[in-house]
Motif scaffolding. Structure first.
Motif, PDB file in Angstrom:
ATOM      1  N   VAL A  60      16.859  10.464 -59.004  1.00 30.81           N
ATOM      2  CA  VAL A  60      15.557  10.125 -59.597  1.00 30.81           C
ATOM      3  C   VAL A  60      15.617   8.783 -60.330  1.00 30.81           C
ATOM      4  O   VAL A  60      14.639   8.031 -60.384  1.00 30.81           O
ATOM      5  N   GLN A  61      16.785   8.477 -60.885  1.00 34.02           N
ATOM      6  CA  GLN A  61      16.934   7.334 -61.782  1.00 34.02           C
ATOM      7  C   GLN A  61      16.464   5.986 -61.229  1.00 34.02           C
ATOM      8  O   GLN A  61      15.731   5.264 -61.912  1.00 34.02           O
ATOM      9  N   PRO A  62      16.847   5.581 -60.018  1.00 31.94           N
ATOM     10  CA  PRO A  62      16.432   4.247 -59.553  1.00 31.94           C
ATOM     11  C   PRO A  62      14.916   4.063 -59.521  1.00 31.94           C
ATOM     12  O   PRO A  62      14.408   3.012 -59.918  1.00 31.94           O
ATOM     13  N   GLY A  63      14.191   5.064 -59.082  1.00 29.36           N
ATOM     14  CA  GLY A  63      12.735   4.965 -59.041  1.00 29.36           C
ATOM     15  C   GLY A  63      12.120   4.845 -60.424  1.00 29.36           C
ATOM     16  O   GLY A  63      11.183   4.072 -60.637  1.00 29.36           O
ATOM     17  N   VAL A  64      12.673   5.605 -61.362  1.00 29.01           N
ATOM     18  CA  VAL A  64      12.178   5.551 -62.746  1.00 29.01           C
ATOM     19  C   VAL A  64      12.438   4.169 -63.336  1.00 29.01           C
ATOM     20  O   VAL A  64      11.561   3.565 -63.963  1.00 29.01           O
ATOM     21  N   LEU A  65      13.647   3.650 -63.120  1.00 29.78           N
ATOM     22  CA  LEU A  65      13.975   2.320 -63.641  1.00 29.78           C
ATOM     23  C   LEU A  65      13.126   1.229 -62.992  1.00 29.78           C
ATOM     24  O   LEU A  65      12.682   0.298 -63.675  1.00 29.78           O
ATOM     25  N   ASP A  66      12.894   1.343 -61.692  1.00 31.78           N
ATOM     26  CA  ASP A  66      12.042   0.357 -61.004  1.00 31.78           C
ATOM     27  C   ASP A  66      10.628   0.388 -61.553  1.00 31.78           C
ATOM     28  O   ASP A  66      10.037  -0.661 -61.828  1.00 31.78           O
ATOM     29  N   ALA A  67      10.077   1.597 -61.715  1.00 34.18           N
ATOM     30  CA  ALA A  67       8.717   1.724 -62.235  1.00 34.18           C
ATOM     31  C   ALA A  67       8.626   1.149 -63.644  1.00 34.18           C
ATOM     32  O   ALA A  67       7.695   0.403 -63.975  1.00 34.18           O
ATOM     33  N   GLY A  69      10.464  -1.170 -65.018  1.00 36.12           N
ATOM     34  CA  GLY A  69      10.565  -2.623 -64.952  1.00 36.12           C
ATOM     35  C   GLY A  69       9.255  -3.281 -64.546  1.00 36.12           C
ATOM     36  O   GLY A  69       8.829  -4.274 -65.144  1.00 36.12           O
ATOM     37  N   ARG A  70       8.608  -2.709 -63.536  1.00 34.09           N
ATOM     38  CA  ARG A  70       7.316  -3.256 -63.081  1.00 34.09           C
ATOM     39  C   ARG A  70       6.247  -3.094 -64.154  1.00 34.09           C
ATOM     40  O   ARG A  70       5.482  -4.018 -64.431  1.00 34.09           O
ATOM     41  N   ILE A  71       6.214  -1.917 -64.772  1.00 28.55           N
ATOM     42  CA  ILE A  71       5.196  -1.659 -65.793  1.00 28.55           C
ATOM     43  C   ILE A  71       5.429  -2.546 -67.012  1.00 28.55           C
ATOM     44  O   ILE A  71       4.480  -3.119 -67.559  1.00 28.55           O
ATOM     45  N   LEU A  72       6.676  -2.702 -67.427  1.00 30.65           N
ATOM     46  CA  LEU A  72       6.974  -3.565 -68.567  1.00 30.65           C
ATOM     47  C   LEU A  72       6.539  -5.000 -68.288  1.00 30.65           C
ATOM     48  O   LEU A  72       5.915  -5.650 -69.135  1.00 30.65           O
ATOM     49  N   ALA A  73       6.833  -5.499 -67.097  1.00 28.42           N
ATOM     50  CA  ALA A  73       6.416  -6.858 -66.739  1.00 28.42           C
ATOM     51  C   ALA A  73       4.891  -6.973 -66.775  1.00 28.42           C
ATOM     52  O   ALA A  73       4.341  -7.965 -67.287  1.00 28.42           O
ATOM     53  N   ASP A  74       4.198  -5.973 -66.254  1.00 25.91           N
ATOM     54  CA  ASP A  74       2.730  -6.002 -66.261  1.00 25.91           C
ATOM     55  C   ASP A  74       2.173  -5.918 -67.681  1.00 25.91           C
ATOM     56  O   ASP A  74       1.203  -6.591 -68.022  1.00 25.91           O
ATOM     57  N   VAL A  75       2.792  -5.096 -68.518  1.00 24.42           N
ATOM     58  CA  VAL A  75       2.329  -4.964 -69.903  1.00 24.42           C
ATOM     59  C   VAL A  75       2.508  -6.286 -70.649  1.00 24.42           C
ATOM     60  O   VAL A  75       1.622  -6.719 -71.394  1.00 24.42           O
ATOM     61  N   LEU A  76       3.639  -6.939 -70.440  1.00 25.19           N
ATOM     62  CA  LEU A  76       3.865  -8.228 -71.099  1.00 25.19           C
ATOM     63  C   LEU A  76       2.889  -9.290 -70.576  1.00 25.19           C
ATOM     64  O   LEU A  76       2.418 -10.129 -71.349  1.00 25.19           O
ATOM     65  N   TYR A  77       2.564  -9.232 -69.301  1.00 22.84           N
ATOM     66  CA  TYR A  77       1.533 -10.122 -68.750  1.00 22.84           C
ATOM     67  C   TYR A  77       0.199  -9.857 -69.448  1.00 22.84           C
ATOM     68  O   TYR A  77      -0.485 -10.780 -69.892  1.00 22.84           O
ATOM     69  N   LEU A  78      -0.157  -8.571 -69.564  1.00 24.19           N
ATOM     70  CA  LEU A  78      -1.419  -8.212 -70.209  1.00 24.19           C
ATOM     71  C   LEU A  78      -1.423  -8.560 -71.692  1.00 24.19           C
ATOM     72  O   LEU A  78      -2.478  -8.858 -72.254  1.00 24.19           O
ATOM     73  N   GLU A  79      -0.258  -8.540 -72.316  1.00 25.25           N
ATOM     74  CA  GLU A  79      -0.160  -8.982 -73.702  1.00 25.25           C
ATOM     75  C   GLU A  79      -0.543 -10.461 -73.808  1.00 25.25           C
ATOM     76  O   GLU A  79      -1.218 -10.879 -74.749  1.00 25.25           O
ATOM     77  N   GLY A  80      -0.122 -11.246 -72.835  1.00 26.48           N
ATOM     78  CA  GLY A  80      -0.515 -12.647 -72.782  1.00 26.48           C
ATOM     79  C   GLY A  80      -2.002 -12.807 -72.551  1.00 26.48           C
ATOM     80  O   GLY A  80      -2.660 -13.671 -73.160  1.00 26.48           O
ATOM     81  N   VAL A  81      -2.562 -11.967 -71.683  1.00 21.75           N
ATOM     82  CA  VAL A  81      -4.012 -11.988 -71.449  1.00 21.75           C
ATOM     83  C   VAL A  81      -4.742 -11.669 -72.747  1.00 21.75           C
ATOM     84  O   VAL A  81      -5.741 -12.317 -73.090  1.00 21.75           O
ATOM     85  N   LEU A  82      -4.247 -10.678 -73.474  1.00 20.12           N
ATOM     86  CA  LEU A  82      -4.837 -10.295 -74.762  1.00 20.12           C
ATOM     87  C   LEU A  82      -4.788 -11.457 -75.742  1.00 20.12           C
ATOM     88  O   LEU A  82      -5.789 -11.762 -76.411  1.00 20.12           O
ATOM     89  N   THR A  83      -3.652 -12.129 -75.826  1.00 17.84           N
ATOM     90  CA  THR A  83      -3.524 -13.279 -76.727  1.00 17.84           C
ATOM     91  C   THR A  83      -4.538 -14.352 -76.358  1.00 17.84           C
ATOM     92  O   THR A  83      -5.221 -14.910 -77.231  1.00 17.84           O
ATOM     93  N   GLY A  84      -4.654 -14.631 -75.072  1.00 17.26           N
ATOM     94  CA  GLY A  84      -5.631 -15.619 -74.623  1.00 17.26           C
ATOM     95  C   GLY A  84      -7.055 -15.211 -74.952  1.00 17.26           C
ATOM     96  O   GLY A  84      -7.873 -16.040 -75.368  1.00 17.26           O
TER      97      GLY A  84
END
Length: 127
Positions: A60-67, A69-84
Motif C-alpha cells: 500500500v505504501q508506494p501509492g500512499v506516498l505518491d498521492a 507527494g502530488r497533493i502536497l505539491a498541489d497544496v503548495l501551488y494553491l498556497e501561492g494562488v492564495l497569496t496572489g
C-alpha cells in the motif's frame, strides 16, 4: 461549447502550458461534472487493481506516498494562488474558499503521512 471542441482547445492549450479560465458558472459546472465522472469511472478500475495488488501494508505504501507527494505539491501551488489573491485584493469569498482548501489540503497531507508511517510500522492486525 461541445465537449469534443472544448477538449481539443484544452489539449492544445496544455501543450503550450496554458490553462483555460471559464467566465460562466455553467462552463465551470460542466467541467466539474466531467472531472467527477472521469474520476469515478477510473475508480472502479483502481479498486480492482488495488484489491489484487495490495496484499500487505508495504504494498500500500508506494501509492500512499505518491498521492501525498502530488497533493502536497498541489497544496503548495494553491498556497501561492492564495497569496496572489490576497495581494491583489480579490473577493473575500474567493480568499476564504482558498484558505479553506489550503487548510484542508495540509490536513490531508498530514493524514497521508500518518498512513504512510502506519504501512512501515509492520501493523498486520487486519490480516
Amino acid at each position: 461549447m461541445p465537449f469534443t471542441r472544448r477538449s481539443l482547445i484544452d489539449a492544445a492549450a496544455a501543450r503550450f502550458g496554458w490553462r483555460r479560465a471559464y467566465g460562466d458558472t455553467t462552463d465551470v459546472e460542466a467541467l466539474l461534472t466531467e472531472q467527477t465522472e472521469t474520476a469515478y469511472r477510473e475508480a472502479a478500475h483502481h479498486a480492482a487493481l488495488a484489491t489484487a495488488k495490495n496484499s500487505d501494508p508495504l504494498a500500500v505504501q508506494p501509492g500512499v506516498l505518491d498521492a501525498r507527494g502530488r497533493i502536497l505539491a498541489d497544496v503548495l501551488y494553491l498556497e501561492g494562488v492564495l497569496t496572489g489573491a490576497r495581494n491583489r485584493g480579490l473577493a473575500p469569498e474567493l480568499i476564504k474558499c482558498l484558505e479553506d482548501v489550503v487548510d484542508h489540503g495540509h490536513e490531508l497531507t498530514v493524514l497521508l503521512a500518518d498512513t504512510a508511517r502506519a504501512t512501515a510500522a509492520g501493523d498486520t492486525a487486519g490480516q
